[in-house]
Design a protein around this motif. Sequence first.
Motif, PDB file in Angstrom:
ATOM      1  N   THR A  20       0.831  -1.202   0.000  1.00 50.84           N
ATOM      2  CA  THR A  20       0.000   0.000   0.000  1.00 50.84           C
ATOM      3  C   THR A  20       0.867   1.253   0.000  1.00 50.84           C
ATOM      4  N   ILE A  21       1.918   1.238   0.788  1.00 49.49           N
ATOM      5  CA  ILE A  21       2.740   2.435   0.987  1.00 49.49           C
ATOM      6  C   ILE A  21       3.752   2.664  -0.128  1.00 49.49           C
ATOM      7  N   LEU A  22       4.410   1.622  -0.597  1.00 51.97           N
ATOM      8  CA  LEU A  22       5.497   1.784  -1.579  1.00 51.97           C
ATOM      9  C   LEU A  22       5.102   2.527  -2.857  1.00 51.97           C
ATOM     10  N   PRO A  23       3.953   2.242  -3.468  1.00 58.99           N
ATOM     11  CA  PRO A  23       3.605   2.982  -4.684  1.00 58.99           C
ATOM     12  C   PRO A  23       3.420   4.487  -4.452  1.00 58.99           C
ATOM     13  N   ALA A  24       3.069   4.857  -3.248  1.00 58.10           N
ATOM     14  CA  ALA A  24       2.841   6.275  -2.950  1.00 58.10           C
ATOM     15  C   ALA A  24       4.036   6.926  -2.260  1.00 58.10           C
ATOM     16  N   LEU A  25       5.135   6.218  -2.163  1.00 61.10           N
ATOM     17  CA  LEU A  25       6.319   6.741  -1.478  1.00 61.10           C
ATOM     18  C   LEU A  25       6.796   8.086  -2.035  1.00 61.10           C
ATOM     19  N   PRO A  26       6.811   8.295  -3.351  1.00 70.29           N
ATOM     20  CA  PRO A  26       7.234   9.615  -3.850  1.00 70.29           C
ATOM     21  C   PRO A  26       6.360  10.771  -3.315  1.00 70.29           C
ATOM     22  N   ILE A  27       5.076  10.538  -3.172  1.00 67.08           N
ATOM     23  CA  ILE A  27       4.192  11.578  -2.637  1.00 67.08           C
ATOM     24  C   ILE A  27       4.508  11.819  -1.162  1.00 67.08           C
ATOM     25  N   VAL A  28       4.774  10.734  -0.431  1.00 70.79           N
ATOM     26  CA  VAL A  28       5.094  10.847   0.989  1.00 70.79           C
ATOM     27  C   VAL A  28       6.404  11.610   1.180  1.00 70.79           C
ATOM     28  N   ILE A  29       7.418  11.286   0.367  1.00 73.46           N
ATOM     29  CA  ILE A  29       8.725  11.926   0.483  1.00 73.46           C
ATOM     30  C   ILE A  29       8.647  13.409   0.143  1.00 73.46           C
ATOM     31  N   SER A  30       7.890  13.748  -0.883  1.00 76.13           N
ATOM     32  CA  SER A  30       7.795  15.153  -1.282  1.00 76.13           C
ATOM     33  C   SER A  30       7.058  15.989  -0.237  1.00 76.13           C
ATOM     34  N   GLY A  31       6.241  15.350   0.583  1.00 79.21           N
ATOM     35  CA  GLY A  31       5.510  16.058   1.627  1.00 79.21           C
ATOM     36  C   GLY A  31       4.454  17.001   1.092  1.00 79.21           C
ATOM     37  N   GLU A  32       4.057  16.809  -0.159  1.00 75.29           N
ATOM     38  CA  GLU A  32       3.100  17.718  -0.788  1.00 75.29           C
ATOM     39  C   GLU A  32       1.712  17.645  -0.176  1.00 75.29           C
ATOM     40  N   ASP A  33       1.255  16.476   0.111  1.00 75.01           N
ATOM     41  CA  ASP A  33      -0.110  16.344   0.608  1.00 75.01           C
ATOM     42  C   ASP A  33      -0.124  15.443   1.835  1.00 75.01           C
ATOM     43  N   ILE A  34      -0.236  16.039   3.005  1.00 76.51           N
ATOM     44  CA  ILE A  34      -0.225  15.287   4.252  1.00 76.51           C
ATOM     45  C   ILE A  34      -1.409  14.338   4.355  1.00 76.51           C
ATOM     46  N   TRP A  35      -2.525  14.648   3.688  1.00 72.04           N
ATOM     47  CA  TRP A  35      -3.705  13.798   3.759  1.00 72.04           C
ATOM     48  C   TRP A  35      -3.481  12.452   3.087  1.00 72.04           C
ATOM     49  N   VAL A  36      -2.614  12.422   2.088  1.00 62.79           N
ATOM     50  CA  VAL A  36      -2.271  11.143   1.451  1.00 62.79           C
ATOM     51  C   VAL A  36      -1.557  10.255   2.471  1.00 62.79           C
TER      52      VAL A  36
END
Length: 137
Positions: A20-36
């Motif tokens: 669940t987490i790995l595909p969205a890792l780039p979004i998490v790292i960028s910190g763009e959207d905390i809700w993600v």
Amino acid sequence: MKIYRSKIDCWLAVLIPALTILPALPIVISGEDIWVVVLLAFISALELAVVTGFRYVIDGSKFMVKALYVINSGTYDIGNIVEITPTRTILSSPAASLDRIAISLSNSRTPLVISPVDKEAFISTLTAINPDIRVKS
């Protein structure tokens, strides 16, 4: 009433949230959207709760599979159990380990695959209720 917990393979408890987490890792790292991040954390926690929440309940002549401690995933008559066979199938089932047993029922073409922690005690309880169950090793 006897309750048996599901055996849990550690690699499975890590793998499911990771998928669940790995595909969205780039979004998490960028910190763009905390809700993600919050949503992914919630989904991962729910997945872990499902994996660790399997219970097998024997109550009288009935056998139930429960998930998340409250959801009844199925009720089976122990008198309909024909055979219990050890298996390591990877097919989807209410089992959190690959150390599994397949329960063949007289009224079903597909066996029920589960993974109780104490397989011997679980099988002994079933065979005490229905001595006609064949147990393969």
